[in-house]
Design a protein around this motif. Structure first.
Motif, PDB file in Angstrom:
ATOM      1  N   GLN A 109     -24.420  -1.763  38.822  1.00 20.50           N
ATOM      2  CA  GLN A 109     -24.297  -0.816  37.505  1.00 20.50           C
ATOM      3  C   GLN A 109     -24.636   0.429  38.382  1.00 20.50           C
ATOM      4  O   GLN A 109     -23.872   1.268  37.885  1.00 20.50           O
ATOM      5  N   GLY A 155     -15.484  -0.182  28.859  1.00 23.99           N
ATOM      6  CA  GLY A 155     -15.896  -0.549  27.451  1.00 23.99           C
ATOM      7  C   GLY A 155     -14.886  -0.359  26.492  1.00 23.99           C
ATOM      8  O   GLY A 155     -14.060   0.749  26.721  1.00 23.99           O
ATOM      9  N   GLU A 177     -22.603   0.066  32.159  1.00 23.64           N
ATOM     10  CA  GLU A 177     -22.893  -1.210  31.844  1.00 23.64           C
ATOM     11  C   GLU A 177     -22.570  -1.801  33.239  1.00 23.64           C
ATOM     12  O   GLU A 177     -21.789  -1.437  34.173  1.00 23.64           O
ATOM     13  N   GLN A 179     -20.680  -3.825  35.943  1.00 23.93           N
ATOM     14  CA  GLN A 179     -19.420  -3.963  36.150  1.00 23.93           C
ATOM     15  C   GLN A 179     -18.979  -5.199  37.148  1.00 23.93           C
ATOM     16  O   GLN A 179     -19.466  -4.948  38.412  1.00 23.93           O
ATOM     17  N   ARG A 536     -17.170  -6.607  32.354  1.00 20.09           N
ATOM     18  CA  ARG A 536     -18.656  -6.465  32.328  1.00 20.09           C
ATOM     19  C   ARG A 536     -19.526  -7.830  32.357  1.00 20.09           C
ATOM     20  O   ARG A 536     -20.676  -7.969  31.980  1.00 20.09           O
TER      21      ARG A 536
END
Length: 605
Positions: A109, A155, A177, A179, A536
């Motif tokens: 992240q 996202g 978030e 990844q 994610r």
């Protein structure tokens, strides 16, 4: 319109250009890559088609991108295809290339990346964190329409990935978030020469970047950060690259010799695969991927006769490529638009295609019927639960009748008596691709007796590409190319996470069927969300489950109709020695770097 930057500069760094360059910090390949270092000579390559741009930010064709990759900025890390086959070693540390250090502040992240010092562009300007900030700013502008734009957001709500410059050689990257393979996605936003790109962007915005380094640009104005520089370009004939000494002084083979080894790289453009094969069998090509039985036999015979040197690896498993078909949901013609958007129509076409006949005609029997947009080479992301497509043209006729195509016209083509619309479409493919020409012809011949007329159309590479790429759709204006249906495929992509957001996301650059984000079906929205959820989801089993869920949606609604996948064959006369146990369609995606690499970016092929 220029978008606000989400790349935060440390400021006051422009003056560093006046200071002496830092002491070089070279990279040396580990010992197991030593056999790939061959010094001197010229690599010869052949491609059918031509170049559309020299700008790596804009390139989207797989073949064009592979060649331009030789001039792009060095990668931060490398995937170790001869070892762990990942970006990390057995201890979980990154395989560092241009990065001197990567601190993983938060798992997958947040990262603090420190670059090696003293590496320069071919014009002598040092490659610094400023060049990565410039890439993030430019690629992150949706008006630029870069194929890697999806790497700058994350996202369903497309929250931005934040870059922050911490120093001349250091920057921080923070994802909203966690990844999957986050460092690979950072690498996908390849650095650009800020001293060239940013003045253009600041003065002219996205429009200026889209015009920058067109094929009309004198090659002397191009700047390289990779192993080669473009030194000659003759449209329709060839492109010549010469070793970039600025790169070679910092990248060393295991024995300490500079890389790349070959002095030059020449790419010859040919009209079709027949012309390409002729150059291979007369010792004018250093490497080649046969796809048909006739091509394999011709290369095999040339090797056995001593006409050419090198080695042929034949039929060593499934190729990563799948040929598939898509329809244009944004068609201006109302009859065709409604037809192409009807799920029943796409389901009918899918089962009216005889894939075994395609394999025989297009591949000489050396291939596999496709059931997903990825082949078995992508396992475990190969949708094992999907059943093969049945060949049931009679059922296809019933599906067409269910949406009103019940009347046969005097020419034998089914029509809807209420609307007058006909079951007819053009099926285009890229010029020079004999395999796809055969596919289109067999599909046409197979569907015609059942009242569906398919008109094969060979189109120039530029038209073919423009039918796929782009994000600037305006419903009032229509698409750049108002095509009916198209045969194409994909190359590249993350083998650990084939989320393919830039293909399957709403209105994304390679979403060739529907560019209209405001006119999407619920199943398209579900595909988009599942694709972004894969990004994610760090757990592999959970990620595979999401992929399979998405595959079920794609099988039902068929935005992509899978056709066939070739067997994988590879010929090379590069002088290097490949460990056969690691040779497959993924590891040898291209022979451009020692040990090879497979980019995370998905591209049309």
């Amino acid at each position: 319109m220029k978008k606000p930057s989400l790349a935060l500069s440390a400021g006051a760094l422009a003056a560093t250009a006046l200071l002496p360059l830092a002491s070089a910090q070279p990279f040396q390949w580990p010992e197991n890559y030593a056999p790939t270092a061959v010094q001197g000579g010229t690599i010869q390559e052949t491609l059918f088609g031509d170049f559309l741009t020299f700008n790596t930010v804009l390139s989207s064709s797989a073949q064009e991108t592979a060649v331009l990759g030789l001039t792009a900025a060095p990668s931060l890390v490398y995937r170790d295809w001869l070892g762990t086959r990942s970006f990390r070693d057995e201890e979980g540390n990154f395989n560092l290339f241009f990065a001197a250090d990567i601190e993983e502040v938060r798992t997958e992240q947040e990262f603090i990346i420190t670059l090696r010092e003293g590496w320069t562009w071919s014009d002598g300007e040092e490659i610094t964190a400023e060049d990565f900030m410039a890439a993030r700013t430019i690629i992150g502008d949706p008006d630029v329409q870069s194929n890697t734009y999806s790497f700058t957001v994350q996202g369903e709500t497309q929250e931005p990935v934040i870059y922050e410059q911490l120093g001349e050689y250091q920057f921080r990257v923070t994802f909203p978030e966690p990844q999957v393979n986050a460092i690979g996605r950072i690498d996908g936003i390849s650095a650009v020469p800020a001293h060239i790109f940013m003045p253009v962007y600041e003065a002219e915005g996205a429009e200026g970047i889209r015009a920058l380094w067109s094929i009309d640009t004198p090659v002397t104005e191009l700047v390289s950060g990779g192993p080669y520089m473009i030194t000659e370009f003759a449209p329709g004939e060839r492109i010549t690259l010469t070793r970039n000494d600025a790169y070679a002084q910092n990248v060393l083979a295991a024995d300490g010799t500079p890389l790349p080894g070959p002095d030059s790289w020449t790419v010859t453009f040919v009209e079709d695969r027949n012309a390409q094969l002729a150059l291979v069998t007369t010792d004018q090509t250093s490497f080649y991927w046969p796809t048909t039985l006739d091509e394999v036999r011709a290369v095999q015979q040339a090797v056995q006769n001593g006409t050419i040197g090198g080695q042929l690896f034949a039929n060593i498993g499934p190729d990563s490529l799948v040929d598939f078909m898509t329809f244009n949901f944004n068609k201006r013609d109302e009859c065709k638009r409604n037809l192409f958007r009807a799920t029943e129509f796409r389901q009918a076409v899918a089962i009216m295609i005889d894939r075994e006949a395609l394999i025989q005609a297009a591949l000489g029997g050396l291939g596999f019927p496709a059931k997903d947009y990825q082949s078995e080479a992508a396992a475990p992301f190969d949708a094992p639960n999907l059943e093969p497509f049945e060949f049931d043209p009679e059922r296809g006729v019933e599906l067409l009748a269910a949406i009103g195509f019940t009347e046969e016209g005097p020419d034998g083509v089914l029509r809807n008596p209420e609307t007058g619309c006909r079951a007819e479409f053009d099926l285009q493919f890229n010029s020079g691709n004999n395999r796809r020409a055969q596919i289109a012809q067999v599909i046409s011949q197979t569907l015609e007796p059942y009242g569906v007329r398919v008109n094969p159309r060979e189109v120039a590479s530029e038209i073919w590409s423009d039918s796929i790429v782009g994000t600037d759709y305006d419903p009032e204006v229509g698409r750049t190319v108002d095509y009916d249906a198209q045969i194409w495929g994909l190359a590249g992509g993350d083998v650990d996470n084939p989320s393919s957001v830039n293909v399957l996301g709403l209105g994304e650059n390679l979403n060739s069927w529907n560019k209209d984000r405001g006119d999407a079906e619920l199943w398209e929205i579900s595909m988009d969300r599942l694709s972004r959820r894969m990004d994610r989801t760090l757990d592999l089993e959970e990620r595979v489950a999401i992929y399979n869920q998405r595959a079920e949606i794609m099988r039902e609604h068929l935005p992509i109709i899978p056709l066939i996948s070739p067997a994988f064959h590879f010929y090379h006369d590069l002088g290097n020695v490949w460990p056969e146990e690691v040779l497959d369609a993924n590891s040898i995606e291209s022979p451009y770097t020692p040990g090879n690499f497979r980019t995370l970016v998905t591209e049309p092929q």
